[in-house]
Design a protein around this motif. Structure first.
Motif, PDB file in Angstrom:
ATOM      1  N   GLY A  95       0.804  -1.208   0.000  1.00 26.67           N
ATOM      2  CA  GLY A  95       0.000   0.000   0.000  1.00 26.67           C
ATOM      3  C   GLY A  95       0.838   1.258   0.000  1.00 26.67           C
ATOM      4  N   VAL A  96       0.150   2.368  -0.181  1.00 26.19           N
ATOM      5  CA  VAL A  96       0.782   3.686  -0.234  1.00 26.19           C
ATOM      6  C   VAL A  96       0.456   4.429   1.059  1.00 26.19           C
ATOM      7  CG1 VAL A  96       0.593   5.929  -1.373  1.00 26.19           C
ATOM      8  CG2 VAL A  96       0.761   3.874  -2.731  1.00 26.19           C
ATOM      9  N   ILE A  97       1.406   5.196   1.539  1.00 28.69           N
ATOM     10  CA  ILE A  97       1.155   6.079   2.677  1.00 28.69           C
ATOM     11  C   ILE A  97       0.981   7.481   2.116  1.00 28.69           C
ATOM     12  CG2 ILE A  97       2.039   6.997   4.844  1.00 28.69           C
ATOM     13  CD1 ILE A  97       1.428   4.003   4.865  1.00 28.69           C
ATOM     14  N   SER A  98      -0.219   8.030   2.305  1.00 22.52           N
ATOM     15  CA  SER A  98      -0.508   9.347   1.772  1.00 22.52           C
ATOM     16  C   SER A  98      -1.147  10.182   2.875  1.00 22.52           C
ATOM     17  CB  SER A  98      -1.462   9.215   0.585  1.00 22.52           C
ATOM     18  OG  SER A  98      -1.738  10.467   0.050  1.00 22.52           O
ATOM     19  N   PRO A  99      -0.678  11.346   3.196  1.00 23.64           N
ATOM     20  CA  PRO A  99       0.404  12.081   2.567  1.00 23.64           C
ATOM     21  C   PRO A  99       1.768  11.463   2.868  1.00 23.64           C
ATOM     22  CG  PRO A  99      -0.318  13.224   4.533  1.00 23.64           C
ATOM     23  CD  PRO A  99      -1.251  12.080   4.341  1.00 23.64           C
ATOM     24  N   ARG A 100       2.764  11.835   2.094  1.00 22.37           N
ATOM     25  CA  ARG A 100       4.110  11.276   2.243  1.00 22.37           C
ATOM     26  C   ARG A 100       4.804  11.957   3.418  1.00 22.37           C
ATOM     27  NH1 ARG A 100       5.716  10.761  -4.174  1.00 22.37           N
ATOM     28  NH2 ARG A 100       4.227   9.097  -4.567  1.00 22.37           N
ATOM     29  N   PHE A 101       4.700  11.336   4.578  1.00 18.81           N
ATOM     30  CA  PHE A 101       5.231  11.928   5.806  1.00 18.81           C
ATOM     31  C   PHE A 101       6.756  11.944   5.814  1.00 18.81           C
ATOM     32  CE2 PHE A 101       1.043  10.381   7.190  1.00 18.81           C
ATOM     33  CZ  PHE A 101       0.545  11.536   7.764  1.00 18.81           C
ATOM     34  N   ASP A 102       7.330  12.997   6.426  1.00 16.61           N
ATOM     35  CA  ASP A 102       8.779  13.063   6.633  1.00 16.61           C
ATOM     36  C   ASP A 102       9.161  12.135   7.781  1.00 16.61           C
ATOM     37  OD1 ASP A 102       9.436  14.954   4.680  1.00 16.61           O
ATOM     38  OD2 ASP A 102       8.838  16.602   5.985  1.00 16.61           O
ATOM     39  N   VAL A 103      10.252  11.417   7.601  1.00 13.82           N
ATOM     40  CA  VAL A 103      10.730  10.492   8.628  1.00 13.82           C
ATOM     41  C   VAL A 103      12.238  10.675   8.763  1.00 13.82           C
ATOM     42  CG1 VAL A 103      11.017   8.078   9.257  1.00 13.82           C
ATOM     43  CG2 VAL A 103       8.973   8.806   8.056  1.00 13.82           C
ATOM     44  N   ASN A 104      12.716  10.888   9.990  1.00 12.96           N
ATOM     45  CA  ASN A 104      14.163  10.881  10.174  1.00 12.96           C
ATOM     46  C   ASN A 104      14.602   9.503  10.684  1.00 12.96           C
ATOM     47  OD1 ASN A 104      13.727  10.915  12.979  1.00 12.96           O
ATOM     48  ND2 ASN A 104      13.750  13.149  13.023  1.00 12.96           N
ATOM     49  N   VAL A 105      15.904   9.287  10.791  1.00 13.18           N
ATOM     50  CA  VAL A 105      16.430   7.950  11.087  1.00 13.18           C
ATOM     51  C   VAL A 105      15.876   7.401  12.400  1.00 13.18           C
ATOM     52  CG1 VAL A 105      18.535   6.585  11.267  1.00 13.18           C
ATOM     53  CG2 VAL A 105      18.545   8.667   9.942  1.00 13.18           C
TER      54      VAL A 105
ATOM     55  N   ILE B 205       9.086   1.519   2.142  1.00 13.56           N
ATOM     56  CA  ILE B 205       9.850   2.193   1.087  1.00 13.56           C
ATOM     57  C   ILE B 205       9.905   3.685   1.382  1.00 13.56           C
ATOM     58  CG2 ILE B 205      10.010   2.641  -1.386  1.00 13.56           C
ATOM     59  CD1 ILE B 205      10.393  -0.268  -0.707  1.00 13.56           C
ATOM     60  N   LEU B 206      11.120   4.222   1.367  1.00 12.64           N
ATOM     61  CA  LEU B 206      11.344   5.640   1.622  1.00 12.64           C
ATOM     62  C   LEU B 206      11.924   6.304   0.383  1.00 12.64           C
ATOM     63  CD1 LEU B 206      13.173   5.360   5.061  1.00 12.64           C
ATOM     64  CD2 LEU B 206      10.793   5.954   4.711  1.00 12.64           C
ATOM     65  N   SER B 207      11.552   7.547   0.172  1.00 14.51           N
ATOM     66  CA  SER B 207      12.170   8.366  -0.867  1.00 14.51           C
ATOM     67  C   SER B 207      13.178   9.276  -0.175  1.00 14.51           C
ATOM     68  CB  SER B 207      11.100   9.195  -1.577  1.00 14.51           C
ATOM     69  OG  SER B 207      11.708  10.075  -2.476  1.00 14.51           O
ATOM     70  N   THR B 208      14.475   8.996  -0.374  1.00 13.98           N
ATOM     71  CA  THR B 208      15.524   9.755   0.306  1.00 13.98           C
ATOM     72  C   THR B 208      16.298  10.584  -0.715  1.00 13.98           C
ATOM     73  OG1 THR B 208      17.211   8.068  -0.001  1.00 13.98           O
ATOM     74  CG2 THR B 208      15.782   7.835   1.917  1.00 13.98           C
ATOM     75  N   THR B 209      17.275  11.323  -0.218  1.00 11.59           N
ATOM     76  CA  THR B 209      18.135  12.093  -1.120  1.00 11.59           C
ATOM     77  C   THR B 209      19.033  11.168  -1.934  1.00 11.59           C
ATOM     78  OG1 THR B 209      19.683  12.364   0.698  1.00 11.59           O
ATOM     79  CG2 THR B 209      18.190  14.176   0.277  1.00 11.59           C
ATOM     80  N   TYR B 210      19.209   9.912  -1.471  1.00  7.46           N
ATOM     81  CA  TYR B 210      20.015   8.929  -2.203  1.00  7.46           C
ATOM     82  C   TYR B 210      19.176   8.082  -3.142  1.00  7.46           C
ATOM     83  CZ  TYR B 210      23.320  10.185   1.450  1.00  7.46           C
ATOM     84  OH  TYR B 210      24.133  10.884   2.299  1.00  7.46           O
ATOM     85  N   GLY B 211      17.897   8.403  -3.285  1.00  4.99           N
ATOM     86  CA  GLY B 211      17.012   7.645  -4.160  1.00  4.99           C
ATOM     87  C   GLY B 211      15.966   6.896  -3.358  1.00  4.99           C
ATOM     88  N   ILE B 212      15.169   6.096  -4.054  1.00  6.21           N
ATOM     89  CA  ILE B 212      14.104   5.327  -3.406  1.00  6.21           C
ATOM     90  C   ILE B 212      14.691   4.021  -2.898  1.00  6.21           C
ATOM     91  CG2 ILE B 212      11.935   4.103  -3.835  1.00  6.21           C
ATOM     92  CD1 ILE B 212      11.256   6.368  -5.819  1.00  6.21           C
TER      93      ILE B 212
ATOM     94  N   THR C 281      20.119   7.849   6.869  1.00  8.04           N
ATOM     95  CA  THR C 281      19.374   8.940   6.259  1.00  8.04           C
ATOM     96  C   THR C 281      17.874   8.736   6.447  1.00  8.04           C
ATOM     97  OG1 THR C 281      18.991  10.181   4.224  1.00  8.04           O
ATOM     98  CG2 THR C 281      19.289   7.836   3.983  1.00  8.04           C
ATOM     99  N   GLY C 282      17.153   9.827   6.462  1.00  4.18           N
ATOM    100  CA  GLY C 282      15.697   9.777   6.537  1.00  4.18           C
ATOM    101  C   GLY C 282      15.121  10.115   5.173  1.00  4.18           C
ATOM    102  N   GLY C 283      13.826  10.380   5.136  1.00  6.40           N
ATOM    103  CA  GLY C 283      13.201  10.731   3.863  1.00  6.40           C
ATOM    104  C   GLY C 283      11.699  10.794   4.017  1.00  6.40           C
ATOM    105  N   LYS C 284      11.014  10.603   2.932  1.00  9.05           N
ATOM    106  CA  LYS C 284       9.556  10.585   2.959  1.00  9.05           C
ATOM    107  C   LYS C 284       9.067   9.158   2.753  1.00  9.05           C
ATOM    108  CE  LYS C 284       8.795  15.280   1.327  1.00  9.05           C
ATOM    109  NZ  LYS C 284       8.163  15.819   2.528  1.00  9.05           N
ATOM    110  N   VAL C 285       8.043   8.767   3.510  1.00 10.11           N
ATOM    111  CA  VAL C 285       7.483   7.418   3.406  1.00 10.11           C
ATOM    112  C   VAL C 285       6.618   7.336   2.163  1.00 10.11           C
ATOM    113  CG1 VAL C 285       6.066   5.686   4.512  1.00 10.11           C
ATOM    114  CG2 VAL C 285       7.482   7.156   5.902  1.00 10.11           C
ATOM    115  N   LEU C 286       6.952   6.414   1.248  1.00 16.90           N
ATOM    116  CA  LEU C 286       6.153   6.204   0.040  1.00 16.90           C
ATOM    117  C   LEU C 286       5.105   5.131   0.273  1.00 16.90           C
ATOM    118  CD1 LEU C 286       8.697   6.163  -2.928  1.00 16.90           C
ATOM    119  CD2 LEU C 286       7.186   8.000  -2.220  1.00 16.90           C
TER     120      LEU C 286
END
Length: 130
Positions: free
Chosen positions: A73-83, A103-110, A121-126
């Motif tokens: 499933g998808v998490i919407s909205p794409r919440f910010d998550v730190n480590v 699955i996270l969308s980070t600065t290093y990619g998905i 690294t953290g990112g947004k939860v997809l």
């Protein structure tokens, strides 16, 4: 009808086909995010091979299912998550620590939550799958 989220449509289609016991599923339209998400699922053995069919429009993807996927499933909205917060999301979304991926969308990619932890690294939860 207007598509709000292509990724959400894709994952819902895969889940429905898996529940029906199908061997293959056709996803359209395709996107870079969907392809990266599917690559993560494939690396962990939840789906088989997938092939991108170019129809000179928005492309299609044919996915081979292997019956291992219970839910995605998808998490919407794409919440910010730190480590430090990744652990909290694992507890909330996944049925156990042994299996399943977020699955996270980070600065290093998905990437999966395990890779994100290794890279600190953290990112947004997809989304998630198990």
């Amino acid at each position: 009808m207007v598509r709000m989220s292509v990724l959400a449509d894709c994952l819902k289609t895969i889940t429905n086909a898996e529940k029906r016991g199908k061997r293959q599923v056709l996803i359209r339209p395709s996107s870079k995010v969907i392809v990266k998400f599917l690559q993560c699922m494939q690396q962990h053995g939840y789906i088989g091979e997938f092939e991108i069919v170019d129809d000179h429009r928005a492309q299609k993807i044919v996915i081979e299912l292997n019956g291992r996927l219970n839910k995605c499933g998808v998490i919407s909205p794409r919440f910010d998550v730190n480590v430090q917060e990744i652990e909290k999301w694992i507890v909330n979304l996944l049925p156990s620590r042994q299996f399943g991926q977020i699955i996270l969308s980070t600065t290093y990619g998905i990437m999966t939550h395990e890779e994100a932890r290794r890279k600190k690294t953290g990112g947004k939860v997809l989304g998630f799958f198990y």
